[in-house]
Motif scaffolding. Structure first.
Motif, PDB file in Angstrom:
ATOM      1  N   ILE A  10      13.013  30.195  40.288  1.00 38.88           N
ATOM      2  CA  ILE A  10      11.585  30.093  39.966  1.00 38.88           C
ATOM      3  C   ILE A  10      10.768  31.007  40.872  1.00 38.88           C
ATOM      4  CG2 ILE A  10       9.571  28.556  40.079  1.00 38.88           C
ATOM      5  CD1 ILE A  10      11.463  26.303  39.038  1.00 38.88           C
ATOM      6  N   VAL A  11      11.049  30.989  42.167  1.00 41.01           N
ATOM      7  CA  VAL A  11      10.306  31.827  43.123  1.00 41.01           C
ATOM      8  C   VAL A  11      10.515  33.304  42.802  1.00 41.01           C
ATOM      9  CG1 VAL A  11      10.240  32.576  45.541  1.00 41.01           C
ATOM     10  CG2 VAL A  11      10.163  30.149  44.988  1.00 41.01           C
ATOM     11  N   CYS A  12      11.745  33.716  42.605  1.00 46.30           N
ATOM     12  CA  CYS A  12      12.027  35.124  42.309  1.00 46.30           C
ATOM     13  C   CYS A  12      11.374  35.556  41.005  1.00 46.30           C
ATOM     14  CB  CYS A  12      13.534  35.372  42.269  1.00 46.30           C
ATOM     15  SG  CYS A  12      14.339  35.255  43.881  1.00 46.30           S
ATOM     16  N   ASP A  13      11.493  34.738  39.966  1.00 47.80           N
ATOM     17  CA  ASP A  13      10.874  35.068  38.673  1.00 47.80           C
ATOM     18  C   ASP A  13       9.360  35.161  38.806  1.00 47.80           C
ATOM     19  OD1 ASP A  13      13.386  35.090  37.507  1.00 47.80           O
ATOM     20  OD2 ASP A  13      13.138  33.159  36.480  1.00 47.80           O
ATOM     21  N   PHE A  14       8.752  34.225  39.538  1.00 43.29           N
ATOM     22  CA  PHE A  14       7.302  34.240  39.732  1.00 43.29           C
ATOM     23  C   PHE A  14       6.856  35.528  40.432  1.00 43.29           C
ATOM     24  CE2 PHE A  14       3.891  33.353  42.858  1.00 43.29           C
ATOM     25  CZ  PHE A  14       2.828  33.344  41.968  1.00 43.29           C
ATOM     26  N   LEU A  15       7.530  35.889  41.520  1.00 45.99           N
ATOM     27  CA  LEU A  15       7.129  37.092  42.253  1.00 45.99           C
ATOM     28  C   LEU A  15       7.400  38.356  41.448  1.00 45.99           C
ATOM     29  CD1 LEU A  15       8.221  36.133  45.876  1.00 45.99           C
ATOM     30  CD2 LEU A  15       5.940  36.011  44.857  1.00 45.99           C
ATOM     31  N   GLU A  16       8.471  38.379  40.689  1.00 47.00           N
ATOM     32  CA  GLU A  16       8.738  39.523  39.815  1.00 47.00           C
ATOM     33  C   GLU A  16       7.662  39.648  38.743  1.00 47.00           C
ATOM     34  OE1 GLU A  16      12.756  38.835  38.514  1.00 47.00           O
ATOM     35  OE2 GLU A  16      13.591  39.649  40.385  1.00 47.00           O
ATOM     36  N   ASP A  17       7.266  38.530  38.145  1.00 47.97           N
ATOM     37  CA  ASP A  17       6.198  38.552  37.149  1.00 47.97           C
ATOM     38  C   ASP A  17       4.885  39.004  37.770  1.00 47.97           C
ATOM     39  OD1 ASP A  17       7.968  37.680  35.212  1.00 47.97           O
ATOM     40  OD2 ASP A  17       7.252  35.597  35.242  1.00 47.97           O
ATOM     41  N   PHE A  18       4.590  38.519  38.979  1.00 45.85           N
ATOM     42  CA  PHE A  18       3.358  38.910  39.667  1.00 45.85           C
ATOM     43  C   PHE A  18       3.313  40.418  39.898  1.00 45.85           C
ATOM     44  CE2 PHE A  18       1.524  40.070  43.789  1.00 45.85           C
ATOM     45  CZ  PHE A  18       0.189  39.781  43.543  1.00 45.85           C
ATOM     46  N   SER A  19       4.432  41.009  40.256  1.00 42.72           N
ATOM     47  CA  SER A  19       4.442  42.412  40.657  1.00 42.72           C
ATOM     48  C   SER A  19       4.789  43.394  39.538  1.00 42.72           C
ATOM     49  CB  SER A  19       5.412  42.607  41.814  1.00 42.72           C
ATOM     50  OG  SER A  19       6.723  42.335  41.398  1.00 42.72           O
ATOM     51  N   LYS A  20       5.085  42.904  38.344  1.00 42.01           N
ATOM     52  CA  LYS A  20       5.592  43.804  37.304  1.00 42.01           C
ATOM     53  C   LYS A  20       4.598  44.883  36.880  1.00 42.01           C
ATOM     54  CE  LYS A  20       4.586  40.737  33.452  1.00 42.01           C
ATOM     55  NZ  LYS A  20       5.192  39.832  32.487  1.00 42.01           N
ATOM     56  N   ASN A  21       3.310  44.646  37.023  1.00 42.73           N
ATOM     57  CA  ASN A  21       2.318  45.645  36.638  1.00 42.73           C
ATOM     58  C   ASN A  21       1.842  46.496  37.816  1.00 42.73           C
ATOM     59  OD1 ASN A  21       2.311  44.889  33.895  1.00 42.73           O
ATOM     60  ND2 ASN A  21       0.959  43.175  34.364  1.00 42.73           N
ATOM     61  N   ASP A  22       2.500  46.347  38.956  1.00 41.08           N
ATOM     62  CA  ASP A  22       2.131  47.099  40.150  1.00 41.08           C
ATOM     63  C   ASP A  22       3.351  47.878  40.621  1.00 41.08           C
ATOM     64  OD1 ASP A  22       1.321  48.082  42.592  1.00 41.08           O
ATOM     65  OD2 ASP A  22       0.589  46.161  43.348  1.00 41.08           O
ATOM     66  N   GLU A  23       3.407  49.132  40.249  1.00 39.26           N
ATOM     67  CA  GLU A  23       4.590  49.940  40.566  1.00 39.26           C
ATOM     68  C   GLU A  23       4.790  50.144  42.064  1.00 39.26           C
ATOM     69  OE1 GLU A  23       2.797  54.444  40.106  1.00 39.26           O
ATOM     70  OE2 GLU A  23       3.495  53.395  38.309  1.00 39.26           O
ATOM     71  N   ASN A  24       3.762  49.892  42.866  1.00 43.93           N
ATOM     72  CA  ASN A  24       3.878  50.065  44.307  1.00 43.93           C
ATOM     73  C   ASN A  24       4.217  48.776  45.051  1.00 43.93           C
ATOM     74  OD1 ASN A  24       3.238  52.894  44.428  1.00 43.93           O
ATOM     75  ND2 ASN A  24       1.165  52.325  43.871  1.00 43.93           N
ATOM     76  N   ALA A  25       4.286  47.676  44.338  1.00 47.18           N
ATOM     77  CA  ALA A  25       4.645  46.411  44.980  1.00 47.18           C
ATOM     78  C   ALA A  25       6.113  46.459  45.394  1.00 47.18           C
ATOM     79  CB  ALA A  25       4.404  45.247  44.035  1.00 47.18           C
ATOM     80  N   GLN A  26       6.376  45.992  46.591  1.00 46.49           N
ATOM     81  CA  GLN A  26       7.741  45.933  47.098  1.00 46.49           C
ATOM     82  C   GLN A  26       8.164  44.470  47.179  1.00 46.49           C
ATOM     83  OE1 GLN A  26       7.693  47.885  50.889  1.00 46.49           O
ATOM     84  NE2 GLN A  26       7.129  49.855  50.036  1.00 46.49           N
ATOM     85  N   LEU A  27       9.203  44.144  46.449  1.00 44.52           N
ATOM     86  CA  LEU A  27       9.740  42.785  46.486  1.00 44.52           C
ATOM     87  C   LEU A  27      10.821  42.724  47.556  1.00 44.52           C
ATOM     88  CD1 LEU A  27      10.087  42.113  42.668  1.00 44.52           C
ATOM     89  CD2 LEU A  27       8.336  41.254  44.215  1.00 44.52           C
ATOM     90  N   ILE A  28      10.688  41.773  48.446  1.00 43.51           N
ATOM     91  CA  ILE A  28      11.664  41.598  49.514  1.00 43.51           C
ATOM     92  C   ILE A  28      12.202  40.173  49.402  1.00 43.51           C
ATOM     93  CG2 ILE A  28      12.049  41.612  52.000  1.00 43.51           C
ATOM     94  CD1 ILE A  28       9.593  43.554  52.113  1.00 43.51           C
ATOM     95  N   PHE A  29      13.445  40.065  48.985  1.00 46.78           N
ATOM     96  CA  PHE A  29      14.080  38.768  48.802  1.00 46.78           C
ATOM     97  C   PHE A  29      15.234  38.651  49.786  1.00 46.78           C
ATOM     98  CE2 PHE A  29      13.041  38.730  43.946  1.00 46.78           C
ATOM     99  CZ  PHE A  29      11.702  38.578  44.232  1.00 46.78           C
ATOM    100  N   ASP A  30      15.134  37.732  50.721  1.00 42.75           N
ATOM    101  CA  ASP A  30      16.206  37.442  51.668  1.00 42.75           C
ATOM    102  C   ASP A  30      16.808  36.100  51.254  1.00 42.75           C
ATOM    103  OD1 ASP A  30      17.829  36.725  53.778  1.00 42.75           O
ATOM    104  OD2 ASP A  30      16.382  37.243  55.338  1.00 42.75           O
ATOM    105  N   MET A  31      17.806  36.177  50.397  1.00 44.92           N
ATOM    106  CA  MET A  31      18.405  34.971  49.825  1.00 44.92           C
ATOM    107  C   MET A  31      19.162  34.167  50.883  1.00 44.92           C
ATOM    108  SD  MET A  31      17.523  35.255  46.617  1.00 44.92           S
ATOM    109  CE  MET A  31      18.574  34.467  45.437  1.00 44.92           C
TER     110      MET A  31
END
Length: 106
Positions: A10-31
Motif C-alpha cells: 500500500i505504501v509503495c503503491d501510494f508513493l508511486e501514484d503520488f509521483s507518477k506525474n512528476d518525472e523529477n520525483a525520486q522514490l527511495i524505498f528501503d525495504m
C-alpha cells in the motif's frame, strides 16, 4: 498476504501514484528498514529544488507518517487504500499531541 507485506505494498503503491506525474520525483524505498521517501533534487532555472516531499516508515506493523510537505492528507489516502486508522501514526507530531489525537479518535 500478511499485514506487514500488505502495508508495504500500500505504501509503495501510494508513493508511486503520488509521483507518477512528476518525472523529477525520486522514490527511495528501503525495504530492509521499512523506510519510504519521495525526494526532489532538481533545478528550475536558477532555483534549486531539494528536499523530502514525504517520508513514511513502517514500525511494529504501523505506518508512521514522518514527514509531509504536500497538501495531501496522507492518512486519509492510506485509509482509503485499506489501512486501519489505528495503524497510522502521525510521527511528525510530538508524543503528547499524538496521545491527545488518539484519545479523541475513540
Amino acid at each position: 498476504m500478511d499485514r506487514l507485506n500488505e502495508y508495504r505494498k500500500i505504501v509503495c503503491d501510494f508513493l508511486e501514484d503520488f509521483s507518477k506525474n512528476d518525472e523529477n520525483a525520486q522514490l527511495i524505498f528501503d525495504m530492509a528498514r521499512d523506510r519510504y521517501l519521495v525526494m526532489h533534487n532538481e533545478w528550475r532555472d536558477e532555483y534549486r529544488i531539494y528536499g523530502c516531499a514525504m517520508q513514511l516508515d513502517i514500525i511494529e506493523n504501523k505506518i508512521w507518517i514522518q514527514h509531509n510537505s504536500t497538501e495531501i492528507y496522507i492518512d486519509r489516502e492510506l485509509i482509503q487504500r485499506g489501512v486501519s486508522h489505528q495503524d497510522i501514526i502521525l510521527g511528525f507530531r510530538s508524543p503528547s499531541i499524538r496521545k491527545l489525537l488518539a484519545a479523541n479518535s475513540c
